[in-house]
Design a protein around this motif. Structure first.
Motif, PDB file in Angstrom:
ATOM      1  N   ASP A 205       0.833  -1.207   0.000  1.00 32.10           N
ATOM      2  CA  ASP A 205       0.000   0.000   0.000  1.00 32.10           C
ATOM      3  C   ASP A 205       0.867   1.255   0.000  1.00 32.10           C
ATOM      4  OD1 ASP A 205      -2.345  -1.434  -0.040  1.00 32.10           O
ATOM      5  OD2 ASP A 205      -2.668  -1.349   2.129  1.00 32.10           O
ATOM      6  N   LEU A 206       1.967   1.213   0.742  1.00 33.23           N
ATOM      7  CA  LEU A 206       2.873   2.353   0.775  1.00 33.23           C
ATOM      8  C   LEU A 206       3.512   2.574  -0.591  1.00 33.23           C
ATOM      9  CD1 LEU A 206       4.345   4.593   2.284  1.00 33.23           C
ATOM     10  CD2 LEU A 206       5.969   2.868   3.115  1.00 33.23           C
ATOM     11  N   PHE A 207       3.916   1.496  -1.266  1.00 25.29           N
ATOM     12  CA  PHE A 207       4.484   1.624  -2.609  1.00 25.29           C
ATOM     13  C   PHE A 207       3.462   2.221  -3.571  1.00 25.29           C
ATOM     14  CE2 PHE A 207       7.665  -2.092  -1.942  1.00 25.29           C
ATOM     15  CZ  PHE A 207       8.568  -1.216  -1.383  1.00 25.29           C
ATOM     16  N   ARG A 208       2.226   1.790  -3.461  1.00 24.62           N
ATOM     17  CA  ARG A 208       1.173   2.314  -4.323  1.00 24.62           C
ATOM     18  C   ARG A 208       0.976   3.820  -4.092  1.00 24.62           C
ATOM     19  NH1 ARG A 208      -3.053  -1.321  -6.036  1.00 24.62           N
ATOM     20  NH2 ARG A 208      -4.609   0.005  -5.036  1.00 24.62           N
ATOM     21  N   GLU A 209       1.050   4.203  -2.816  1.00 27.76           N
ATOM     22  CA  GLU A 209       0.913   5.617  -2.474  1.00 27.76           C
ATOM     23  C   GLU A 209       2.072   6.433  -3.047  1.00 27.76           C
ATOM     24  OE1 GLU A 209       0.907   8.419   1.552  1.00 27.76           O
ATOM     25  OE2 GLU A 209       0.406   6.286   1.700  1.00 27.76           O
ATOM     26  N   LEU A 210       3.286   5.905  -2.950  1.00 25.77           N
ATOM     27  CA  LEU A 210       4.457   6.598  -3.480  1.00 25.77           C
ATOM     28  C   LEU A 210       4.381   6.722  -4.998  1.00 25.77           C
ATOM     29  CD1 LEU A 210       7.211   4.945  -1.259  1.00 25.77           C
ATOM     30  CD2 LEU A 210       6.481   7.344  -1.186  1.00 25.77           C
ATOM     31  N   ALA A 211       3.905   5.667  -5.654  1.00 20.77           N
ATOM     32  CA  ALA A 211       3.737   5.733  -7.105  1.00 20.77           C
ATOM     33  C   ALA A 211       2.713   6.798  -7.473  1.00 20.77           C
ATOM     34  CB  ALA A 211       3.318   4.368  -7.651  1.00 20.77           C
ATOM     35  N   GLY A 212       1.676   6.898  -6.653  1.00 18.73           N
ATOM     36  CA  GLY A 212       0.670   7.931  -6.890  1.00 18.73           C
ATOM     37  C   GLY A 212       1.220   9.337  -6.744  1.00 18.73           C
ATOM     38  N   GLN A 213       2.321   9.466  -5.991  1.00 20.13           N
ATOM     39  CA  GLN A 213       2.973  10.760  -5.808  1.00 20.13           C
ATOM     40  C   GLN A 213       4.051  11.013  -6.868  1.00 20.13           C
ATOM     41  OE1 GLN A 213       4.440  10.719  -1.771  1.00 20.13           O
ATOM     42  NE2 GLN A 213       2.404  10.510  -0.889  1.00 20.13           N
ATOM     43  N   LEU A 218       9.957  -0.252  -8.902  1.00 16.85           N
ATOM     44  CA  LEU A 218      10.223  -1.577  -9.460  1.00 16.85           C
ATOM     45  C   LEU A 218      10.386  -2.534  -8.293  1.00 16.85           C
ATOM     46  CD1 LEU A 218      12.762  -0.998 -12.378  1.00 16.85           C
ATOM     47  CD2 LEU A 218      10.454  -1.917 -12.571  1.00 16.85           C
ATOM     48  N   MET A 219       9.544  -3.557  -8.222  1.00 19.66           N
ATOM     49  CA  MET A 219       9.579  -4.485  -7.098  1.00 19.66           C
ATOM     50  C   MET A 219       9.748  -5.916  -7.589  1.00 19.66           C
ATOM     51  SD  MET A 219       6.625  -5.312  -4.248  1.00 19.66           S
ATOM     52  CE  MET A 219       5.521  -6.031  -5.479  1.00 19.66           C
ATOM     53  N   VAL A 220      10.823  -6.560  -7.149  1.00 20.93           N
ATOM     54  CA  VAL A 220      11.013  -7.983  -7.414  1.00 20.93           C
ATOM     55  C   VAL A 220      10.284  -8.760  -6.332  1.00 20.93           C
ATOM     56  CG1 VAL A 220      12.689  -9.868  -7.536  1.00 20.93           C
ATOM     57  CG2 VAL A 220      13.241  -7.640  -8.529  1.00 20.93           C
ATOM     58  N   THR A 221       9.463  -9.724  -6.731  1.00 17.55           N
ATOM     59  CA  THR A 221       8.726 -10.509  -5.743  1.00 17.55           C
ATOM     60  C   THR A 221       8.420 -11.898  -6.289  1.00 17.55           C
ATOM     61  OG1 THR A 221       6.762 -10.593  -4.331  1.00 17.55           O
ATOM     62  CG2 THR A 221       6.487  -9.619  -6.514  1.00 17.55           C
ATOM     63  N   HIS A 222       8.318 -12.852  -5.388  1.00 21.59           N
ATOM     64  CA  HIS A 222       7.887 -14.193  -5.766  1.00 21.59           C
ATOM     65  C   HIS A 222       6.413 -14.400  -5.427  1.00 21.59           C
ATOM     66  CE1 HIS A 222       8.666 -14.588  -1.444  1.00 21.59           C
ATOM     67  NE2 HIS A 222       7.797 -15.572  -1.470  1.00 21.59           N
ATOM     68  N   ASP A 223       5.795 -13.380  -4.812  1.00 20.88           N
ATOM     69  CA  ASP A 223       4.408 -13.477  -4.348  1.00 20.88           C
ATOM     70  C   ASP A 223       3.471 -12.938  -5.430  1.00 20.88           C
ATOM     71  OD1 ASP A 223       1.894 -12.980  -3.090  1.00 20.88           O
ATOM     72  OD2 ASP A 223       2.889 -13.052  -1.140  1.00 20.88           O
ATOM     73  N   ASN A 224       2.793 -13.834  -6.116  1.00 20.54           N
ATOM     74  CA  ASN A 224       1.932 -13.422  -7.224  1.00 20.54           C
ATOM     75  C   ASN A 224       0.743 -12.585  -6.751  1.00 20.54           C
ATOM     76  OD1 ASN A 224       3.473 -14.651  -9.251  1.00 20.54           O
ATOM     77  ND2 ASN A 224       2.458 -16.636  -8.933  1.00 20.54           N
ATOM     78  N   ASP A 225       0.252 -12.855  -5.548  1.00 21.38           N
ATOM     79  CA  ASP A 225      -0.875 -12.071  -5.040  1.00 21.38           C
ATOM     80  C   ASP A 225      -0.466 -10.613  -4.821  1.00 21.38           C
ATOM     81  OD1 ASP A 225      -2.600 -14.216  -5.061  1.00 21.38           O
ATOM     82  OD2 ASP A 225      -2.191 -14.781  -2.983  1.00 21.38           O
ATOM     83  N   LEU A 226       0.719 -10.406  -4.239  1.00 22.34           N
ATOM     84  CA  LEU A 226       1.196  -9.039  -4.049  1.00 22.34           C
ATOM     85  C   LEU A 226       1.532  -8.392  -5.375  1.00 22.34           C
ATOM     86  CD1 LEU A 226       3.463  -9.429  -0.886  1.00 22.34           C
ATOM     87  CD2 LEU A 226       1.161  -8.475  -1.012  1.00 22.34           C
ATOM     88  N   ALA A 227       2.114  -9.155  -6.291  1.00 21.96           N
ATOM     89  CA  ALA A 227       2.447  -8.614  -7.615  1.00 21.96           C
ATOM     90  C   ALA A 227       1.194  -8.117  -8.331  1.00 21.96           C
ATOM     91  CB  ALA A 227       3.154  -9.677  -8.453  1.00 21.96           C
ATOM     92  N   SER A 228       0.077  -8.824  -8.114  1.00 19.94           N
ATOM     93  CA  SER A 228      -1.160  -8.444  -8.803  1.00 19.94           C
ATOM     94  C   SER A 228      -1.688  -7.097  -8.341  1.00 19.94           C
ATOM     95  CB  SER A 228      -2.232  -9.521  -8.579  1.00 19.94           C
ATOM     96  OG  SER A 228      -2.681  -9.538  -7.235  1.00 19.94           O
ATOM     97  N   ARG A 229      -1.171  -6.570  -7.219  1.00 21.00           N
ATOM     98  CA  ARG A 229      -1.625  -5.284  -6.719  1.00 21.00           C
ATOM     99  C   ARG A 229      -0.777  -4.129  -7.266  1.00 21.00           C
ATOM    100  NH1 ARG A 229      -2.201  -4.319  -1.089  1.00 21.00           N
ATOM    101  NH2 ARG A 229      -3.903  -2.961  -1.764  1.00 21.00           N
ATOM    102  N   SER A 230       0.215  -4.469  -8.081  1.00 23.14           N
ATOM    103  CA  SER A 230       1.003  -3.426  -8.735  1.00 23.14           C
ATOM    104  C   SER A 230       0.238  -2.911  -9.950  1.00 23.14           C
ATOM    105  CB  SER A 230       2.354  -3.997  -9.181  1.00 23.14           C
ATOM    106  OG  SER A 230       2.169  -4.939 -10.229  1.00 23.14           O
ATOM    107  N   GLY A 231       0.824  -1.953 -10.644  1.00 25.74           N
ATOM    108  CA  GLY A 231       0.183  -1.446 -11.852  1.00 25.74           C
ATOM    109  C   GLY A 231       0.441  -2.312 -13.061  1.00 25.74           C
ATOM    110  N   ARG A 232       1.588  -3.035 -13.060  1.00 27.97           N
ATOM    111  CA  ARG A 232       1.952  -3.885 -14.200  1.00 27.97           C
ATOM    112  C   ARG A 232       2.870  -4.992 -13.723  1.00 27.97           C
ATOM    113  NH1 ARG A 232       5.772  -2.861 -19.024  1.00 27.97           N
ATOM    114  NH2 ARG A 232       6.367  -0.943 -17.946  1.00 27.97           N
ATOM    115  N   ILE A 233       2.710  -6.163 -14.294  1.00 29.75           N
ATOM    116  CA  ILE A 233       3.549  -7.307 -13.956  1.00 29.75           C
ATOM    117  C   ILE A 233       4.452  -7.638 -15.135  1.00 29.75           C
ATOM    118  CG2 ILE A 233       3.594  -9.740 -13.304  1.00 29.75           C
ATOM    119  CD1 ILE A 233       0.804  -9.324 -12.082  1.00 29.75           C
ATOM    120  N   VAL A 234       5.755  -7.733 -14.865  1.00 34.60           N
ATOM    121  CA  VAL A 234       6.733  -8.140 -15.871  1.00 34.60           C
ATOM    122  C   VAL A 234       7.272  -9.499 -15.454  1.00 34.60           C
ATOM    123  CG1 VAL A 234       9.008  -7.660 -16.853  1.00 34.60           C
ATOM    124  CG2 VAL A 234       7.363  -5.800 -16.547  1.00 34.60           C
ATOM    125  N   THR A 235       7.070 -10.492 -16.295  1.00 29.43           N
ATOM    126  CA  THR A 235       7.522 -11.847 -15.993  1.00 29.43           C
ATOM    127  C   THR A 235       8.815 -12.140 -16.743  1.00 29.43           C
ATOM    128  OG1 THR A 235       5.238 -12.586 -15.696  1.00 29.43           O
ATOM    129  CG2 THR A 235       6.908 -14.290 -16.020  1.00 29.43           C
TER     130      THR A 235
END
Length: 250
Positions: A205-213, A218-235
């Motif tokens: 949520d904090l990352f989303r807020e910062l992006a809004g500002q 760019l976030m590397v993650t293995h968690d697909n559920d959290l990745a889905s809350r980003s604006g775009r997923i790069v595989t």
């Protein structure tokens, strides 16, 4: 000796950034490592553009090349061939000293295990990048650091040592530190991997807020559920980028 090195960095000149349509622009990047067992190609002709203010999740299996991709963007590693432009600067052609200065001013990095210095207070940890890059007046740095700690919701912890904070609080401090020099780009490498699911959601949520500002994330993650809350997923798969999908923004 360290003081002389730091003093030298303060006088390093960087190339004038070009006007850039994208915050990150990677073109035909290959990366090959030479090991005792032979050559290993980690990236194979990668192209990627990230717009300013985007929140992009980079996913892929272990060994897929996603960490190598991030290392190209942050200047930690160099491409064997191809170009890497970040905020209008040709990262691939900078000298080592230029990269050190450029990274300190342009990229904030958040790690999985926080990497806070245990003998410094929370406030001092956030001020450290300001000291290294000589950003802000020396007397104004505590105020700027407190503003960042307030932004991430841990200003009341300013004078504690990191060991006295929870994991979630330490990660918030790490995010505040990554923002110390007001970089346009924030790179987070598995930032929620050491957190429980509830705290991980707070970080996203904090990352989303910062992006809004206007920050590019760019976030590397293995968690697909959290990745889905980003604006775009790069595989990333086998050193190449598959067709990028969209996050659900929810």
């Amino acid at each position: 000796m360290f003081g002389n090195w730091l003093s030298g960095l303060l006088h390093v000149e960087l190339p004038e950034p070009r006007s850039a349509a994208a915050a990150v622009e990677i073109t035909a990047v290959h990366k090959t490592y030479v090991t005792g067992a032979g050559e290993f190609t980690a990236l194979r002709g990668v192209d990627l553009q990230v717009a300013g203010g985007e929140f992009v999740a980079v996913v892929g299996k272990s060994g897929s090349g996603k960490s190598t991709l991030i290392n190209m963007i942050t200047g930690i590693d160099r491409p064997t061939s191809g170009e890497v432009w970040v905020a209008g600067t040709p990262v691939h052609s900078l000298t080592e000293n230029q990269i050190a200065v450029w990274r300190g001013r342009t990229v904030g990095v958040v790690f999985q295990f926080f990497q806070l210095l245990p003998t410094l207070t929370v406030l001092e940890n956030v001020m450290l990048p300001m000291d290294f890059c000589n950003v802000y007046d020396r007397l104004d740095r505590p105020r700027q650091a407190l503003k960042l700690l307030a932004l991430v919701g841990v200003s009341e912890q300013a004078h504690k040592l990191p060991a006295n904070l929870s994991g979630g609080q330490q990660q918030r401090v790490a995010i505040a530190r990554s923002l110390a020099n007001d970089p346009p780009l924030l790179v987070a490498d598995e930032p929620t991997g050491n957190l429980d699911s509830k705290t991980a959601t707070v970080v996203i949520d904090l990352f989303r807020e910062l992006a809004g500002q206007g920050k590019t994330i760019l976030m590397v993650t293995h968690d697909n559920d959290l990745a889905s809350r980003s604006g775009r997923i790069v595989t990333v798969y086998d050193g190449q980028i598959l067709v990028a999908g969209e996050g659900n923004h929810a």
